[in-house]
Scaffold this motif. Structure first.
Motif, PDB file in Angstrom:
ATOM      1  N   ASN A 142       0.818  -1.221   0.000  1.00  0.00           N
ATOM      2  CA  ASN A 142       0.000   0.000   0.000  1.00  0.00           C
ATOM      3  C   ASN A 142       0.851   1.270   0.000  1.00  0.00           C
ATOM      4  N   TRP A 143       1.948   1.278   0.741  1.00  0.00           N
ATOM      5  CA  TRP A 143       2.778   2.474   0.835  1.00  0.00           C
ATOM      6  C   TRP A 143       3.580   2.739  -0.446  1.00  0.00           C
ATOM      7  N   TRP A 184      -0.587   6.807  -1.793  1.00  0.00           N
ATOM      8  CA  TRP A 184      -0.271   6.666  -0.357  1.00  0.00           C
ATOM      9  C   TRP A 184       0.006   8.039   0.264  1.00  0.00           C
ATOM     10  N   PRO A 185      -0.531   8.313   1.462  1.00  0.00           N
ATOM     11  CA  PRO A 185      -1.468   7.512   2.244  1.00  0.00           C
ATOM     12  C   PRO A 185      -2.920   7.956   2.050  1.00  0.00           C
ATOM     13  N   PHE A 193      -6.007   6.923   1.738  1.00  0.00           N
ATOM     14  CA  PHE A 193      -6.944   5.811   1.884  1.00  0.00           C
ATOM     15  C   PHE A 193      -8.326   6.193   1.355  1.00  0.00           C
ATOM     16  N   TYR A 227      -3.142   2.268   9.207  1.00  0.00           N
ATOM     17  CA  TYR A 227      -2.133   3.231   8.773  1.00  0.00           C
ATOM     18  C   TYR A 227      -0.845   3.034   9.582  1.00  0.00           C
ATOM     19  N   SER A 267       0.934  -0.265   8.934  1.00  0.00           N
ATOM     20  CA  SER A 267       1.508  -0.266   7.590  1.00  0.00           C
ATOM     21  C   SER A 267       2.862   0.451   7.583  1.00  0.00           C
ATOM     22  N   ASN A 326      -4.939   0.967  -1.307  1.00  0.00           N
ATOM     23  CA  ASN A 326      -5.451   1.942  -0.345  1.00  0.00           C
ATOM     24  C   ASN A 326      -6.965   2.122  -0.388  1.00  0.00           C
TER      25      ASN A 326
END
Length: 371
Positions: free
Chosen positions: A4-5, A10-11, A13, A201, A204, A258
Motif C-alpha cells: 500500500n505504501w 499513499w497515504p 486511503f 495506517y 503499515s 489503499n
C-alpha cells in the motif's frame, strides 16, 4: 502490485462511507447504552471493573503477539499506578511495562499524538528486551522490515514496511493526520472510521523493531476515547484475540492497496462486538459481586479458591464446566472432600449442576444477559 505504501496515492486511503454509516450509528447508540450502565455502578465497583478490564486488555493485546503474561502481576501493577490498595509483589518488567502503557493510554487519551507518545509506549513495553537495537525510537536498520511466517528456508512474506530511513517523515505525516482528524481537529472523521484507519495506517508504517501491533491497537483505543470524550474500557484486544486469525487475515488483505472499505467494515464490526462484550462483562461482574455478597462468611477456603478460579474465566465460563477432578486439582484436596464441597456450593446457590455421574459439571450461578 507492491504494498500500500508503494502506491502513488499513499497515504490517500479510500472507502465507501455509505457502507460504514450504519455501523457508526450503532456505535453511538451502544456507547450511550454503556455510559448509561456505568451510571448505576458504585465507585468501588467501577474501580475494580476498571482494573479487570484494563488488565484483560493488557493480557490479550500481548497474547495476540504470542506473549503470555501473568494476570496477577499485571493487576498488581495497575492497582499501584491507580493508587488503589494492592500487594507488594515484585512485578516483572514485561507485566509492569504493558500495565504502564495501558494506564498512560487511559489517563492521557485526550492529548494530541506526538512522537514522544509512541516513543514512551515503546520504551514501556520493550524496556526488558536486549534483542532490540532501538528502544523508545524508530527503527534504523537497513534491512527490510518484513512480517514473515514459515521456516527460515521457505519464508512467506506477509508484508514489507517502508524503509527505516523514511520513518521520521512517515510518522510526522501520520501524527499530523491523527491530530487533524480528531474531534475538534481541522478535519474530524467519523469515529469508527478514524480508529480503524489509524490502526491500519500505523501498522503499515511499522515504525518500530517490535511492538507495532500493541501500539497500533492502543492508538485505535486512543482514537475511540477521544471520540467519546472519555476512556472507552471496551474489550477490543479481548475481542480481536478470540478471532486472531481473522484479524491477521484482514490486515494482510488490506496492505496491498489503499481502498480499505473491507478493512474498515471488519474493524467497525469488531468494535461493536467489543462493546457488546464489555456490556456482558459488566453485567457478569455485577452479578458476580452480588453472588459473593450473599455467600460472604459461608464458604471455606477451598470453596473460595475454586469460585475465584471459575470467576476468572469471565463471560466465556469455565470450559466445559467445572468437574470434580477440576476441583481436586484447583484446591489440592481429596475426591471425597471435593464432592462434599461441591454439593454444599450447589445447596448454597453458588453453583448450578448439570449432567450425571462422570458427566456431572458445575457452573457459576450467574444469569446470562436476557435470562
Amino acid at each position: 502490485m507492491g504494498w500500500n505504501w508503494q502506491q502513488p496515492d499513499w497515504p490517500g486511503f479510500r472507502y465507501d462511507m455509505a457502507v460504514l454509516e450504519p455501523l457508526e450509528k450503532r456505535f453511538l447508540l451502544r456507547s450511550g447504552e454503556l455510559i448509561g450502565a456505568f451510571k448505576h455502578v458504585s465507585q468501588d465497583d467501577r474501580d475494580m471493573f476498571k482494573i479487570e478490564m484494563i488488565s484483560d486488555e493488557a493480557l490479550k493485546t500481548s497474547e495476540i503477539e504470542g506473549e503470555i503474561l501473568n494476570r496477577d502481576n499485571v493487576q498488581s501493577s495497575l492497582r499501584r499506578q491507580f493508587g488503589l490498595a494492592g500487594d507488594k509483589r515484585q512485578v516483572p518488567p514485561a507485566e509492569q511495562g504493558i500495565a504502564r502503557m495501558m494506564v498512560n493510554l487511559y489517563e492521557t487519551f485526550a492529548a494530541p499524538l506526538t512522537h514522544q507518545t509512541t516513543f514512551a509506549w515503546h520504551d514501556m513495553i520493550m524496556s526488558e528486551r536486549n534483542d532490540i537495537h532501538v528502544i523508545g525510537g524508530y527503527r534504523t536498520h537497513t534491512e527490510p522490515m518484513q512480517v514473515v511466517s514459515g521456516s527460515i528456508h521457505d519464508p512467506k512474506v506477509h508484508f514489507e514496511a517502508p524503509p527505516s530511513q523514511s520513518m521520521p517523515v512517515e510518522m510526522d505525516t501520520f501524527a499530523a493526520w491523527f491530530n487533524r482528524t480528531a474531534p475538534g481537529g481541522s478535519h474530524p472523521m467519523p469515529y469508527l472510521t478514524r480508529a480503524g484507519m489509524a490502526h491500519l495506517y500505523f501498522v503499515s508504517i511499522h515504525p518500530f523493531e517490535d511492538g507495532n501491533g500493541r501500539i497500533g491497537r492502543a492508538l485505535a483505543e486512543k482514537s475511540l476515547a477521544q471520540s467519546l470524550g472519555q476512556p472507552t474500557l471496551i474489550a477490543l484486544a479481548f475481542t480481536i484475540e478470540r478471532a486472531r486469525k481473522a484479524y491477521y487475515d484482514m490486515l494482510e488483505r488490506s496492505n496491498k492497496n489503499n481502498e480499505i472499505t473491507a478493512w474498515l467494515t471488519y474493524f467497525a464490526e469488531t468494535v461493536l462486538e467489543a462493546q457488546a462484550n464489555t456490556l456482558r462483562r459488566l453485567e457478569f461482574y455485577l452479578a458476580k459481586a452480588r453472588l459473593y455478597d450473599t455467600l460472604r462468611g459461608e464458604l471455606n477456603e477451598r470453596q473460595e479458591k475454586a469460585l475465584a478460579r471459575m470467576a476468572r474465566e469471565g463471560i466465556d465460563g469455565f470450559e466445559g464446566g467445572l468437574s470434580a477432578e477440576n476441583y481436586v486439582s484447583i484446591t489440592k484436596t481429596t475426591r471425597a472432600t471435593a464432592t462434599r464441597d461441591l454439593r454444599d456450593l450447589v445447596k448454597k446457590g453458588a453453583l448450578l449442576r448439570t449432567g450425571q455421574l462422570k458427566h456431572t459439571r458445575y457452573h457459576l450461578n450467574i444469569p446470562e444477559r436476557g435470562r
